[in-house]
Design a protein around this motif. Structure first.
Motif, PDB file in Angstrom:
ATOM      1  N   GLU A   6       0.926  -0.755   0.008  1.00 49.23           N
ATOM      2  CA  GLU A   6      -0.166  -0.006  -0.023  1.00 49.23           C
ATOM      3  C   GLU A   6       0.610   0.831  -0.315  1.00 49.23           C
ATOM      4  OE1 GLU A   6      -3.011   1.978   2.865  1.00 49.23           O
ATOM      5  OE2 GLU A   6      -2.721   0.101   2.713  1.00 49.23           O
ATOM      6  N   LEU A   7       0.540   2.459  -1.030  1.00 49.67           N
ATOM      7  CA  LEU A   7       1.838   3.258  -1.145  1.00 49.67           C
ATOM      8  C   LEU A   7       1.169   4.672  -0.348  1.00 49.67           C
ATOM      9  CD1 LEU A   7       2.440   2.824  -4.829  1.00 49.67           C
ATOM     10  CD2 LEU A   7       3.845   2.123  -2.834  1.00 49.67           C
ATOM     11  N   PRO A   8       1.789   5.093   0.135  1.00 53.29           N
ATOM     12  CA  PRO A   8       1.263   6.275   0.502  1.00 53.29           C
ATOM     13  C   PRO A   8       1.096   7.752  -0.231  1.00 53.29           C
ATOM     14  CG  PRO A   8       3.644   6.895   0.002  1.00 53.29           C
ATOM     15  CD  PRO A   8       3.436   5.654   0.110  1.00 53.29           C
ATOM     16  N   VAL A   9      -0.023   7.943   0.031  1.00 52.51           N
ATOM     17  CA  VAL A   9      -0.005   9.404  -1.162  1.00 52.51           C
ATOM     18  C   VAL A   9       0.468   9.846  -1.716  1.00 52.51           C
ATOM     19  CG1 VAL A   9      -2.570  11.184  -1.493  1.00 52.51           C
ATOM     20  CG2 VAL A   9      -2.830   9.619   0.968  1.00 52.51           C
ATOM     21  N   LEU A  10       0.134   9.978  -3.522  1.00 52.34           N
ATOM     22  CA  LEU A  10       1.141  10.676  -3.894  1.00 52.34           C
ATOM     23  C   LEU A  10       1.069  11.977  -5.138  1.00 52.34           C
ATOM     24  CD1 LEU A  10       3.209   7.191  -5.588  1.00 52.34           C
ATOM     25  CD2 LEU A  10       3.728   8.465  -3.574  1.00 52.34           C
ATOM     26  N   ALA A  11       1.688  12.657  -5.222  1.00 52.61           N
ATOM     27  CA  ALA A  11       0.933  13.743  -6.301  1.00 52.61           C
ATOM     28  C   ALA A  11       1.407  13.524  -7.865  1.00 52.61           C
ATOM     29  CB  ALA A  11       1.915  14.996  -5.899  1.00 52.61           C
ATOM     30  N   ALA A  12       0.732  14.242  -8.448  1.00 55.74           N
ATOM     31  CA  ALA A  12       1.470  13.945  -9.526  1.00 55.74           C
ATOM     32  C   ALA A  12       2.424  14.070 -10.355  1.00 55.74           C
ATOM     33  CB  ALA A  12      -0.166  14.539 -10.795  1.00 55.74           C
ATOM     34  N   GLY A  13       2.960  13.121 -11.183  1.00 58.42           N
ATOM     35  CA  GLY A  13       4.534  13.948 -11.240  1.00 58.42           C
ATOM     36  C   GLY A  13       5.246  12.689 -10.958  1.00 58.42           C
ATOM     37  N   LYS A  14       6.654  13.410 -11.412  1.00 64.92           N
ATOM     38  CA  LYS A  14       8.033  12.058 -10.947  1.00 64.92           C
ATOM     39  C   LYS A  14       7.855  11.568  -9.751  1.00 64.92           C
ATOM     40  CE  LYS A  14       9.836  13.673 -15.533  1.00 64.92           C
ATOM     41  NZ  LYS A  14       9.450  12.092 -16.170  1.00 64.92           N
ATOM     42  N   HIS A  15       8.117  10.369  -8.956  1.00 61.56           N
ATOM     43  CA  HIS A  15       9.185   9.844  -7.937  1.00 61.56           C
ATOM     44  C   HIS A  15       9.573   8.398  -8.782  1.00 61.56           C
ATOM     45  CE1 HIS A  15       5.391  11.638  -5.913  1.00 61.56           C
ATOM     46  NE2 HIS A  15       4.557  12.009  -6.899  1.00 61.56           N
ATOM     47  N   GLN A  16      10.409   8.383  -7.333  1.00 66.93           N
ATOM     48  CA  GLN A  16      11.194   7.088  -7.990  1.00 66.93           C
ATOM     49  C   GLN A  16      11.215   6.052  -7.029  1.00 66.93           C
ATOM     50  OE1 GLN A  16      14.862   7.153  -5.380  1.00 66.93           O
ATOM     51  NE2 GLN A  16      16.256   7.341  -7.623  1.00 66.93           N
ATOM     52  N   LEU A  17      10.782   4.895  -7.441  1.00 66.00           N
ATOM     53  CA  LEU A  17      10.881   3.077  -6.750  1.00 66.00           C
ATOM     54  C   LEU A  17      11.579   2.659  -6.379  1.00 66.00           C
ATOM     55  CD1 LEU A  17       8.151   2.312  -8.782  1.00 66.00           C
ATOM     56  CD2 LEU A  17       7.467   3.246  -6.785  1.00 66.00           C
ATOM     57  N   ARG A  18      12.222   2.336  -5.436  1.00 68.76           N
ATOM     58  CA  ARG A  18      13.600   1.566  -4.847  1.00 68.76           C
ATOM     59  C   ARG A  18      13.031  -0.038  -4.546  1.00 68.76           C
ATOM     60  NH1 ARG A  18      18.256   1.804  -1.263  1.00 68.76           N
ATOM     61  NH2 ARG A  18      16.574   3.944  -0.272  1.00 68.76           N
ATOM     62  N   ILE A  19      13.346  -0.787  -4.566  1.00 68.56           N
ATOM     63  CA  ILE A  19      13.426  -2.297  -4.068  1.00 68.56           C
ATOM     64  C   ILE A  19      14.341  -2.771  -4.386  1.00 68.56           C
ATOM     65  CG2 ILE A  19      11.925  -4.223  -5.331  1.00 68.56           C
ATOM     66  CD1 ILE A  19       9.933  -2.588  -6.928  1.00 68.56           C
ATOM     67  N   ARG A  20      14.090  -3.475  -3.081  1.00 67.68           N
ATOM     68  CA  ARG A  20      15.476  -4.396  -2.787  1.00 67.68           C
ATOM     69  C   ARG A  20      14.672  -6.077  -2.876  1.00 67.68           C
ATOM     70  NH1 ARG A  20      18.798  -3.436   2.815  1.00 67.68           N
ATOM     71  NH2 ARG A  20      16.463  -4.788   3.292  1.00 67.68           N
ATOM     72  N   ILE A  21      15.702  -6.880  -3.716  1.00 63.53           N
ATOM     73  CA  ILE A  21      15.059  -8.385  -3.093  1.00 63.53           C
ATOM     74  C   ILE A  21      16.664  -9.034  -3.281  1.00 63.53           C
ATOM     75  CG2 ILE A  21      14.219 -10.129  -4.932  1.00 63.53           C
ATOM     76  CD1 ILE A  21      12.452  -8.269  -4.160  1.00 63.53           C
ATOM     77  N   ASP A  22      16.255  -9.981  -1.717  1.00 66.71           N
ATOM     78  CA  ASP A  22      17.281 -10.442  -1.117  1.00 66.71           C
ATOM     79  C   ASP A  22      17.308 -12.081  -1.235  1.00 66.71           C
ATOM     80  OD1 ASP A  22      19.148 -11.867   0.305  1.00 66.71           O
ATOM     81  OD2 ASP A  22      18.859 -10.604   2.409  1.00 66.71           O
ATOM     82  N   ASN A  23      17.793 -12.732  -2.099  1.00 65.64           N
ATOM     83  CA  ASN A  23      17.796 -14.292  -2.080  1.00 65.64           C
ATOM     84  C   ASN A  23      18.725 -15.081  -0.988  1.00 65.64           C
ATOM     85  OD1 ASN A  23      19.997 -13.260  -4.043  1.00 65.64           O
ATOM     86  ND2 ASN A  23      19.089 -15.217  -5.745  1.00 65.64           N
ATOM     87  N   SER A  24      19.276 -14.405  -0.131  1.00 68.21           N
ATOM     88  CA  SER A  24      20.460 -14.892   0.371  1.00 68.21           C
ATOM     89  C   SER A  24      20.159 -16.039   1.027  1.00 68.21           C
ATOM     90  CB  SER A  24      20.956 -13.631   1.476  1.00 68.21           C
ATOM     91  OG  SER A  24      20.242 -12.692   2.212  1.00 68.21           O
ATOM     92  N   PRO A  25      20.215 -16.918   1.354  1.00 68.73           N
ATOM     93  CA  PRO A  25      20.239 -17.793   2.472  1.00 68.73           C
ATOM     94  C   PRO A  25      19.295 -17.664   3.913  1.00 68.73           C
ATOM     95  CG  PRO A  25      22.387 -18.548   1.127  1.00 68.73           C
ATOM     96  CD  PRO A  25      22.176 -17.434   1.583  1.00 68.73           C
ATOM     97  N   THR A  26      20.100 -16.185   4.950  1.00 71.85           N
ATOM     98  CA  THR A  26      19.336 -15.527   6.138  1.00 71.85           C
ATOM     99  C   THR A  26      18.519 -14.316   5.551  1.00 71.85           C
ATOM    100  OG1 THR A  26      21.267 -13.631   5.361  1.00 71.85           O
ATOM    101  CG2 THR A  26      22.408 -15.398   6.356  1.00 71.85           C
ATOM    102  N   SER A  27      18.276 -14.837   4.462  1.00 67.33           N
ATOM    103  CA  SER A  27      16.595 -13.802   3.961  1.00 67.33           C
ATOM    104  C   SER A  27      15.191 -14.784   4.801  1.00 67.33           C
ATOM    105  CB  SER A  27      16.392 -13.037   2.305  1.00 67.33           C
ATOM    106  OG  SER A  27      16.284 -14.270   2.158  1.00 67.33           O
TER     107      SER A  27
END
Length: 237
Positions: free
Chosen positions: A127-148
């Motif tokens: 669920e995303l926060p309320v976003l204004a119209a225009g450009k926004h940056q998405l950053r997604i970290r995916i972790d497939n290490s054994p400790t995850s």
């Protein structure tokens, strides 16, 4: 007696078939996130995996025959970044970012942490926060290490090289969708409709109101295939 039990079971299955979310076409407006992304390992395309994008060190030992062989067997955290454009029709609306298949993930929007999911058995839906119209940056970290993941998961079909391999990335549907919050009068109408038509479902909703998800096919005034989300006693469609 057996025939009565069978009839009740068939009726119950028919009701569940009406409420299932497996075969529907989404009626919500979506922003597709497929395309070029920047990752901490280099440029890539999502949906996809680090193996498909040839990110990481190439595997030189390809003669193993007792399991699947990954050509680029990266294991660890990978951060995927992209700038998106939020249209005016999405401004101030309830938005969700959906990744159909992935590994333990963490999401940031414009540098602000949104949250993390660690499960492998279902889509990651933020669920995303309320976003204004225009450009926004998405950053997604995916972790497939054994400790995850817990040790018990590391030997499962969703993780080992003996089955689908322990890939890193995002697969399947990948998008941001806009949901419409229903008015309080509409919420009362829907709750009354469910209570009158499916009393057992109403009892379940009363217990699971925080995270209920239903497909409504025959409710008056609701388009076929619509999905209803109940969150914090508010309804979204």
């Amino acid at each position: 007696m057996k025939n009565r039990i069978l009839s009740v079971a068939i009726f119950g299955l028919s009701i569940m078939a009406q409420l299932t979310a497996q075969n529907f076409t989404s009626l919500r407006e979506q922003i597709q996130l497929a395309g070029e992304w920047q990752s901490s390992l280099g440029p890539c395309r999502l949906p996809g995996t680090t193996d498909e994008n040839r990110l990481g060190e190439k595997n030189r030992d390809t003669l193993i025959t007792y399991q699947l062989t990954r050509l680029y067997p990266y294991s660890g955290e990978v951060t995927y970044t992209r700038e998106i454009e939020i249209p005016k029709t999405f401004r101030g609306k309830k938005l969700f970012l959906v990744m159909e298949r992935t590994k333990p993930s963490t999401l940031w929007v414009d540098g602000d942490s949104i949250g993390s999911y660690g499960h492998l058995y279902a889509p990651h839906r933020y669920e995303l926060p309320v976003l204004a119209a225009g450009k926004h940056q998405l950053r997604i970290r995916i972790d497939n290490s054994p400790t995850s993941v817990p040790k018990e998961i590391q030997g499962s079909h969703a993780w080992t090289d003996a089955t689908q391999t322990n890939w890193n990335g995002i697969l399947g549907e990948f998008y941001i969708e806009r949901c419409r919050m229903l008015s309080s009068s509409r919420c009362r109408y829907i709750r009354k409709w469910i209570r009158n038509r499916h009393w057992w479902l109403w009892k379940w909703m009363r217990r699971k109101m925080e995270k209920a998800r239903l497909t409504l096919r025959d409710m008056p005034g609701i388009l076929p295939g619509s999905i209803l989300y109940c969150r914090n006693n508010l309804l979204y469609i």
